[in-house]
Design an enzyme around this catalytic site. Structure first.
Site, PDB file in Angstrom:
ATOM      1  CG  ASP A  15      61.577  53.331   7.605  1.00 40.75           C
ATOM      2  OD1 ASP A  15      60.843  52.501   7.003  1.00 40.75           O
ATOM      3  OD2 ASP A  15      62.353  52.858   8.581  1.00 40.75           O
ATOM      4  CB  SER A  16      67.702  55.265   7.978  1.00 42.51           C
ATOM      5  OG  SER A  16      67.950  55.347   9.107  1.00 42.51           O
TER       6      SER A  16
ATOM      7  CD  GLU B   8      65.369  51.198   0.181  1.00 41.13           C
ATOM      8  OE1 GLU B   8      64.693  51.212   1.215  1.00 41.13           O
ATOM      9  OE2 GLU B   8      66.614  50.639  -0.057  1.00 41.13           O
TER      10      GLU B   8
HETATM   11  N1  SAM Z   1      60.757  49.816   7.876  1.00 41.24           N
HETATM   12  C1  SAM Z   1      61.694  48.890   8.659  1.00 41.24           C
HETATM   13  C2  SAM Z   1      61.021  48.586   9.745  1.00 41.24           C
HETATM   14  O1  SAM Z   1      59.863  48.502   9.918  1.00 41.24           O
HETATM   15  O2  SAM Z   1      61.810  48.692  10.906  1.00 41.24           O
HETATM   16  C3  SAM Z   1      62.845  49.587   8.630  1.00 41.24           C
HETATM   17  C4  SAM Z   1      64.143  50.104   8.006  1.00 41.24           C
HETATM   18  S1  SAM Z   1      63.721  50.088   6.249  1.00 41.24           S
HETATM   19  C5  SAM Z   1      64.132  48.362   5.810  1.00 41.24           C
HETATM   20  C6  SAM Z   1      65.513  50.810   5.965  1.00 41.24           C
HETATM   21  C7  SAM Z   1      65.787  50.998   4.568  1.00 41.24           C
HETATM   22  O3  SAM Z   1      66.708  52.135   4.405  1.00 41.24           O
HETATM   23  C8  SAM Z   1      66.538  49.747   3.650  1.00 41.24           C
HETATM   24  O4  SAM Z   1      65.583  49.609   2.971  1.00 41.24           O
HETATM   25  C9  SAM Z   1      67.742  50.608   3.185  1.00 41.24           C
HETATM   26  O5  SAM Z   1      68.088  49.890   2.164  1.00 41.24           O
HETATM   27  C10 SAM Z   1      67.451  51.764   3.195  1.00 41.24           C
HETATM   28  N2  SAM Z   1      68.491  52.743   3.076  1.00 41.24           N
HETATM   29  C11 SAM Z   1      69.856  52.511   3.717  1.00 41.24           C
HETATM   30  N3  SAM Z   1      70.742  53.617   3.398  1.00 41.24           N
HETATM   31  C12 SAM Z   1      69.821  54.361   2.490  1.00 41.24           C
HETATM   32  C13 SAM Z   1      70.313  55.518   1.901  1.00 41.24           C
HETATM   33  N4  SAM Z   1      71.396  56.356   1.779  1.00 41.24           N
HETATM   34  N5  SAM Z   1      69.259  56.252   0.821  1.00 41.24           N
HETATM   35  C14 SAM Z   1      67.909  55.743   0.832  1.00 41.24           C
HETATM   36  N6  SAM Z   1      67.649  54.289   1.412  1.00 41.24           N
HETATM   37  C15 SAM Z   1      68.410  53.831   2.137  1.00 41.24           C
END
Ligand code: SAM
Length: 305
Positions: A173-174, A123
């Site tokens: 899960d992005s 993450e």
């Molecule tokens: N799990 C959530 C839900 O229930 O809908 C949805 C998405 S989750 C919060 C998306 C995550 O992807 C975020 O925490 C964001 O910081 C992370 N993220 C975005 N770009 C990323 C990258 N290049 N590498 C790793 N994590 C990334």
């Protein structure tokens, strides 16, 4: 033009005082709104704006750069489907990698699988992890599993360093392709995912909405067809607080033992939910198979390649 009230965070606008409206160029001309009872957290990390508010009907809500990521009421739909669609499609998953997913919900779901021995997560934003642990304990509970190894960093760089054939499953899960997650929707990233998977390994990625993003989905499908020589499938489900009320998933497998995503070989719902202290709320074997049934306008694009 409506003057956004500067004191309020992104999306909490003067359009409907006291409501959060999810306004974004990714869904022009529409905006889902939730009534705000109390703003619980506002911060800016190195990557994005992070906000948590208590809504009047969906529990607490996590927002990144003005886009709803999860709500307590309906997160079960997304977390359960993105985890169990891939893991119930292969027998004996052992090593799983989660990219993104910093809230911990996918970890909570992966941890339900007794055959899994190792759960790596990469993450990019530590603030998401910390905020989820503070405000969403039912979601961040995933981090308590001893099999979980948390890496804070960019998933793109992480996958480049993963030895070939390391994982049985990768779950991406992005957030959306605007901001830090942009490269997670591009071909080079998918190539590193394919390399990191064993033969007959599976990947499941967050793949936007058939109502709003058919053009993005079309590109992703054609990239996946070039890269994943096992099978390429699109599934979808309902999440009321996602734009257009639906979210999709790319389910692909690498060349090797065939994977039939549409008929789960490794069911989890029957046995699991009876024993578990937190039974599944959304996923079951029937909804697994049904998730791959597409409306004609989407079928035409996705299955025509
Ligand atoms: N799990 C959530 C839900 O229930 O809908 C949805 C998405 S989750 C919060 C998306 C995550 O992807 C975020 O925490 C964001 O910081 C992370 N993220 C975005 N770009 C990323 C990258 N290049 N590498 C790793 N994590 C990334």
């Amino acid at each position: 033009a409506m003057e956004e009230d500067k004191a309020l965070p992104q999306g909490v606008s003067a359009v409907i005082p006291g409501w959060f409206s999810e306004i974004s160029p990714m869904w022009p001309g529409e905006a889902h709104s939730l009534k705000v009872e109390k703003i619980l957290f506002q911060g800016k990390s190195d990557y994005q704006n992070v906000m948590v508010f208590k809504s009047s009907t969906y529990g607490k809500v996590l927002v990144l750069d003005g886009v709803i990521q999860l709500t307590e009421r309906d997160e079960c739909a997304y977390q359960e489907m993105i985890a169990h669609l891939p893991l119930c499609s292969i027998t004996n998953p052992k090593k799983v990698l989660v990219i993104g997913g910093g809230d911990g919900g996918v970890l909570r779901e992966v941890a339900r699988h007794p055959t899994v021995e190792q759960i790596d997560i990469c993450e990019i934003d530590a603030m998401v992890v910390d905020v989820s642990k503070e405000f969403f304990p039912e979601v961040a509970v995933g981090y308590e599993d001893p099999r979980v190894n948390l890496h804070i960093g960019d998933g793109v760089a992480f996958l480049k360093a993963v030895p070939e054939g390391s994982y049985d499953a990768v779950i991406v899960d992005s957030s959306d392709p605007i901001g830090p997650a942009k490269e997670l929707f591009e071909k080079p990233f998918f190539e590193t995912v394919a390399k990191a998977l064993r033969p007959g390994g599976v990947v499941c990625t967050q793949a936007e909405s058939i109502w709003l993003h058919m053009h993005i989905i079309e590109d992703i499908v054609s990239n996946c067809r070039e890269i994943f020589k096992g099978s390429v499938n699109y599934a979808w489900t309902t999440v009321p607080t996602y734009p257009s009320g639906v979210i999709g998933f790319m389910l692909c497998s690498t060349e090797g033992p065939a994977v039939d995503f549409k008929h789960p070989v490794n069911p989890i719902d029957a046995v699991e939910s009876a024993q578990s202290t937190r039974p599944l709320k959304f996923y079951n074997a029937e909804i697994h198979s049904a998730a791959f049934c597409l409306p004609s306008f989407a079928k035409k694009v996705i299955e025509s390649e």
